[in-house]
Scaffold this motif. Structure first.
Motif: not given
Length: 289
Positions: A140, A143-144, A147, A179-180, A183
């Motif tokens: 998580d 992911t943050r 972004i 994950r990028t 996302a």
């Protein structure tokens, strides 16, 4: 590796390689070999930056051609983090016409660089220093971060927002690429991983399970000893990308060892690394046009 599963993979690899008597993983930070500049290299300008994220401020290096607007690329380093070798790799990519952001994925714990010249992950005291940094990482959190980093790239005047973005990752950075791409699927049009660790696991949050959420083309460059340790991973990746109808070049680079791409690696293979670099440029050219 960006999550605990990948970190465990890296530790198992370290043990496997050590038992075989090879030099292991990346090392000799700050003593990188000079990489060749591309033909018709563009003039570039780079600077250190600080990027606000939901979890703090990430230190990073941003470099781009000195004029014009260009596709952006987000680079996730290996477990030894943002250091001179990755700055050199970013410069080389910028010389080919890209606006490149290399991040310190461990910013929650330390500024980069955090290793002295000659230190290497195969050294017990170095591992003891780095492993606590990994505890602050999570899927998580990645992911943050992704972004926020994509937002930073899109805010730079050197980045052409009409064109797609790319992302690359080395070792633990491989899952971060996945994950990028999952996302921010509307922006990521190309992803490349090099000796990525933990792309396929048995966990419910395995990076390969994110492939159906992606909308990009991929290069997955696998080290030969990684493939020997997990020979079915490449087949799982091929099946997953095919099911998602996403183009993916997945290749085991014969004779290479985990960590062969960064020029400060003890197992650096200049010929294989240059071929993988060429395949990355071949991917980025049309995908980010």
């Amino acid at each position: 590796m960006c999550d605990d599963h990948s970190i465990e993979d890296n530790n198992r690899l370290l043990g496997d390689v050590s038992r075989r008597g090879f030099g292991v993983l990346t090392g000799m930070a700050g003593l990188a070999m000079m990489l060749p500049a591309p033909a018709d290299a563009l003039t570039i300008a780079g600077r250190d930056v600080s990027i606000a994220t939901p979890d703090g401020h990430a230190d990073a290096y941003f470099v781009a051609p000195s004029s014009g607007r260009h596709p952006g690329v987000l680079v996730w380093p290996d477990i030894m983090g943002l250091r001179p070798a990755f700055r050199q790799m970013a410069d080389r990519l910028a010389q080919s016409g890209y606006a490149v952001l290399v991040v310190n994925q461990f910013y929650r714990s330390t500024k980069a660089p955090f290793l002295a010249p000659g230190e290497s992950f195969d050294q017990p005291d170095v591992r003891a220093k780095i492993m606590p940094f990994t505890k602050a990482l999570s899927p998580d959190g990645t992911t943050r971060d992704a972004i926020a980093f994509i937002g930073f790239l899109d805010a730079q005047p050197q980045v052409d927002r009409a064109r797609g973005l790319g992302t690359t990752g080395y070792c633990m950075g491989g899952p971060m690429v996945f994950r990028t791409a999952a996302a921010v699927p509307g922006r990521i049009r190309a992803g490349a991983t090099f000796h990525g660790g933990g792309l396929v696991t048995d966990a419910a949050d395995s990076p390969h399970l994110l492939i159906p959420r992606m909308k990009a083309k991929y290069l997955i460059a696998i080290a030969a000893n990684d493939d020997a340790r997990a020979p079915t991973d490449k087949d799982t990746l091929r099946t997953s990308f095919a099911a998602a109808k996403l183009p993916a070049e997945i290749e085991v680079y014969a004779g290479t060892m985990h960590g062969w791409c960064p020029p400060d690696s003890r197992v650096y293979d200049a010929q294989a690394a240059d071929r993988a670099w060429g395949r990355m440029l071949a991917l980025f050219g049309p995908a980010l046009a």
